[in-house]
Scaffold this motif. Structure first.
Motif, mmCIF file in Angstrom:
data_model
loop_
_atom_site.group_PDB
_atom_site.id
_atom_site.type_symbol
_atom_site.label_atom_id
_atom_site.label_comp_id
_atom_site.label_asym_id
_atom_site.label_seq_id
_atom_site.Cartn_x
_atom_site.Cartn_y
_atom_site.Cartn_z
ATOM 1 N N PHE A 125 55.106 -28.163 -6.147
ATOM 2 C CA PHE A 125 55.502 -29.568 -6.853
ATOM 3 C C PHE A 125 56.883 -29.831 -6.117
ATOM 4 C CE2 PHE A 125 57.267 -26.800 -10.010
ATOM 5 C CZ PHE A 125 58.445 -27.832 -10.390
ATOM 6 N N CYS A 126 56.661 -31.543 -6.349
ATOM 7 C CA CYS A 126 58.182 -32.676 -5.889
ATOM 8 C C CYS A 126 59.230 -31.453 -6.793
ATOM 9 C CB CYS A 126 58.094 -33.816 -6.037
ATOM 10 S SG CYS A 126 59.436 -34.350 -5.188
ATOM 11 N N SER A 127 60.363 -31.460 -6.444
ATOM 12 C CA SER A 127 61.791 -31.278 -7.355
ATOM 13 C C SER A 127 62.689 -32.101 -8.271
ATOM 14 C CB SER A 127 62.575 -30.184 -6.951
ATOM 15 O OG SER A 127 63.175 -30.848 -5.491
ATOM 16 N N LYS A 128 61.738 -33.690 -7.507
ATOM 17 C CA LYS A 128 62.761 -34.991 -7.736
ATOM 18 C C LYS A 128 61.873 -35.904 -8.632
ATOM 19 C CE LYS A 128 65.117 -36.924 -4.572
ATOM 20 N NZ LYS A 128 65.920 -37.560 -3.044
ATOM 21 N N CYS A 129 60.788 -36.010 -8.356
ATOM 22 C CA CYS A 129 59.529 -36.759 -9.168
ATOM 23 C C CYS A 129 58.665 -35.850 -10.129
ATOM 24 C CB CYS A 129 58.321 -37.974 -8.538
ATOM 25 S SG CYS A 129 57.571 -37.175 -7.097
ATOM 26 N N GLY A 130 58.823 -35.176 -9.784
ATOM 27 C CA GLY A 130 57.051 -33.875 -10.521
ATOM 28 C C GLY A 130 56.598 -33.927 -10.161
ATOM 29 N N SER A 131 55.614 -35.182 -9.078
ATOM 30 C CA SER A 131 54.000 -34.633 -8.544
ATOM 31 C C SER A 131 54.041 -33.441 -8.304
ATOM 32 C CB SER A 131 54.039 -35.466 -7.436
ATOM 33 O OG SER A 131 54.686 -37.001 -7.873
ATOM 34 N N ALA A 132 52.674 -33.257 -9.109
ATOM 35 C CA ALA A 132 51.771 -32.083 -8.441
ATOM 36 C C ALA A 132 51.690 -32.035 -6.799
ATOM 37 C CB ALA A 132 50.874 -31.508 -9.350
ATOM 38 N N LEU A 133 51.232 -30.806 -5.988
ATOM 39 C CA LEU A 133 51.269 -31.487 -4.431
ATOM 40 C C LEU A 133 49.694 -30.626 -4.410
ATOM 41 C CD1 LEU A 133 54.870 -31.133 -3.525
ATOM 42 C CD2 LEU A 133 52.818 -33.234 -3.462
ATOM 43 N N TRP A 134 49.958 -28.985 -4.368
ATOM 44 C CA TRP A 134 49.447 -27.950 -4.146
ATOM 45 C C TRP A 134 49.352 -26.825 -4.703
ATOM 46 C CZ3 TRP A 134 52.926 -29.986 -0.177
ATOM 47 C CH2 TRP A 134 53.303 -29.203 -0.217
ATOM 48 N N LEU A 135 48.084 -25.895 -4.641
ATOM 49 C CA LEU A 135 48.253 -24.157 -5.374
ATOM 50 C C LEU A 135 48.104 -23.598 -4.300
ATOM 51 C CD1 LEU A 135 47.286 -22.919 -8.348
ATOM 52 C CD2 LEU A 135 46.349 -21.593 -6.377
ATOM 53 N N TRP A 136 48.879 -22.460 -3.992
ATOM 54 C CA TRP A 136 48.496 -21.103 -3.185
ATOM 55 C C TRP A 136 48.498 -20.478 -3.692
ATOM 56 C CZ3 TRP A 136 51.749 -16.909 -1.109
ATOM 57 C CH2 TRP A 136 51.026 -16.500 -0.019
ATOM 58 N N ASP A 137 47.231 -18.923 -3.385
ATOM 59 C CA ASP A 137 47.634 -18.191 -3.939
ATOM 60 C C ASP A 137 47.120 -16.894 -3.277
ATOM 61 O OD1 ASP A 137 46.251 -15.475 -5.249
ATOM 62 O OD2 ASP A 137 45.619 -17.092 -6.799
ATOM 63 N N PRO A 138 48.336 -16.117 -3.314
ATOM 64 C CA PRO A 138 48.568 -14.533 -1.924
ATOM 65 C C PRO A 138 47.275 -14.293 -2.413
ATOM 66 C CG PRO A 138 49.749 -14.386 -3.996
ATOM 67 C CD PRO A 138 49.007 -15.229 -4.406
ATOM 68 N N ARG A 139 46.075 -13.975 -3.229
ATOM 69 C CA ARG A 139 45.010 -14.079 -2.826
ATOM 70 C C ARG A 139 44.240 -14.681 -2.150
ATOM 71 N NH1 ARG A 139 44.150 -13.625 -9.640
ATOM 72 N NH2 ARG A 139 45.120 -15.772 -8.720
ATOM 73 N N TRP A 140 43.909 -14.922 -1.698
ATOM 74 C CA TRP A 140 43.271 -15.834 -0.725
ATOM 75 C C TRP A 140 44.637 -16.428 -0.129
ATOM 76 C CZ3 TRP A 140 42.248 -15.967 -6.374
ATOM 77 C CH2 TRP A 140 41.319 -15.164 -5.792
ATOM 78 N N PRO A 141 44.863 -16.060 0.944
ATOM 79 C CA PRO A 141 46.077 -16.541 1.871
ATOM 80 C C PRO A 141 45.540 -17.587 2.519
ATOM 81 C CG PRO A 141 45.633 -14.661 2.933
ATOM 82 C CD PRO A 141 44.991 -14.255 1.662
ATOM 83 N N GLU A 142 44.416 -17.286 3.773
ATOM 84 C CA GLU A 142 43.910 -18.161 3.924
ATOM 85 C C GLU A 142 44.262 -20.206 3.926
ATOM 86 O OE1 GLU A 142 40.415 -16.769 2.106
ATOM 87 O OE2 GLU A 142 42.212 -16.319 2.906
ATOM 88 N N LEU A 143 43.420 -20.038 1.973
ATOM 89 C CA LEU A 143 43.511 -21.404 1.155
ATOM 90 C C LEU A 143 44.833 -21.764 1.146
ATOM 91 C CD1 LEU A 143 40.024 -20.266 -0.200
ATOM 92 C CD2 LEU A 143 40.583 -21.701 2.048
ATOM 93 N N VAL A 144 44.788 -23.351 1.206
ATOM 94 C CA VAL A 144 45.170 -23.950 0.536
ATOM 95 C C VAL A 144 44.759 -25.083 -0.087
ATOM 96 C CG1 VAL A 144 46.342 -25.334 1.746
ATOM 97 C CG2 VAL A 144 47.844 -25.422 0.066
#
Length: 156
Positions: free
Chosen positions: A78-97
């Motif tokens: 997320f953005c540390s300035k406004c708090g907007s959620a941006l994306w999730l990344w999980d190392p169990r499926w590293p090819e995906l975002v």
């Protein structure tokens, strides 16, 4: 499909390639609701992690949710300035975002049906607006984002 997104204040901008751009997966779990929810749920997409390009990465903060007493390996960015959620990344499926649909600025296609998941976590104040073709699950369904797109012939 190339997706472009940003946070609310514009400090973070990003782009990625997605073969699965339909925003159909509506999650009502407490983590999604509290970190990215609007309307009591969050909607994420699927993209290719290797294609993720970020401008303003210095403004990204990461959160790892505690689920059933254990820290999840998934990073919610997320953005540390406004708090907007941006994306999730999980190392169990590293090819995906998994970008949050609400952070995407590119016009997205309309899903012919939706999957409402984690309904066992939905609070009473959140209405369920399920269409006649929608599927509803108390927990997480077995059908993946890729399989959903393939079943409906929507793979790009």
């Amino acid at each position: 499909m190339k997706l472009e997104g940003s946070c609310h204040c514009g400090a973070v901008r990003f782009s990625l390639e997605s073969r699965h751009p339909y925003p159909f997966n509506i999650c009502y779990c407490s983590v999604c609701r509290k970190t990215a929810g609007s309307g009591g749920y969050a909607i994420n997409l699927s993209g290719d992690f290797d294609s993720l390009a970020i401008d303003g990465a210095e403004h990204i903060s990461k959160y790892k949710a505690v689920i059933d007493g254990r820290e999840s390996p998934a990073e919610r960015c997320f953005c540390s300035k406004c708090g907007s959620a941006l994306w999730l990344w999980d190392p169990r499926w590293p090819e995906l975002v998994h970008p949050q649909a609400g952070a995407i600025d590119t016009p997205l296609p309309t899903a012919p049906e939706r999957t409402h998941l984690m309904l066992s976590s939905k609070p009473d104040w959140v209405p369920l607006h399920a269409g006649p073709e929608d599927r509803c699950f108390d927990d997480y369904p077995e059908e993946s984002i890729e399989a959903w797109h393939k079943r409906l012939g929507l793979k790009r």
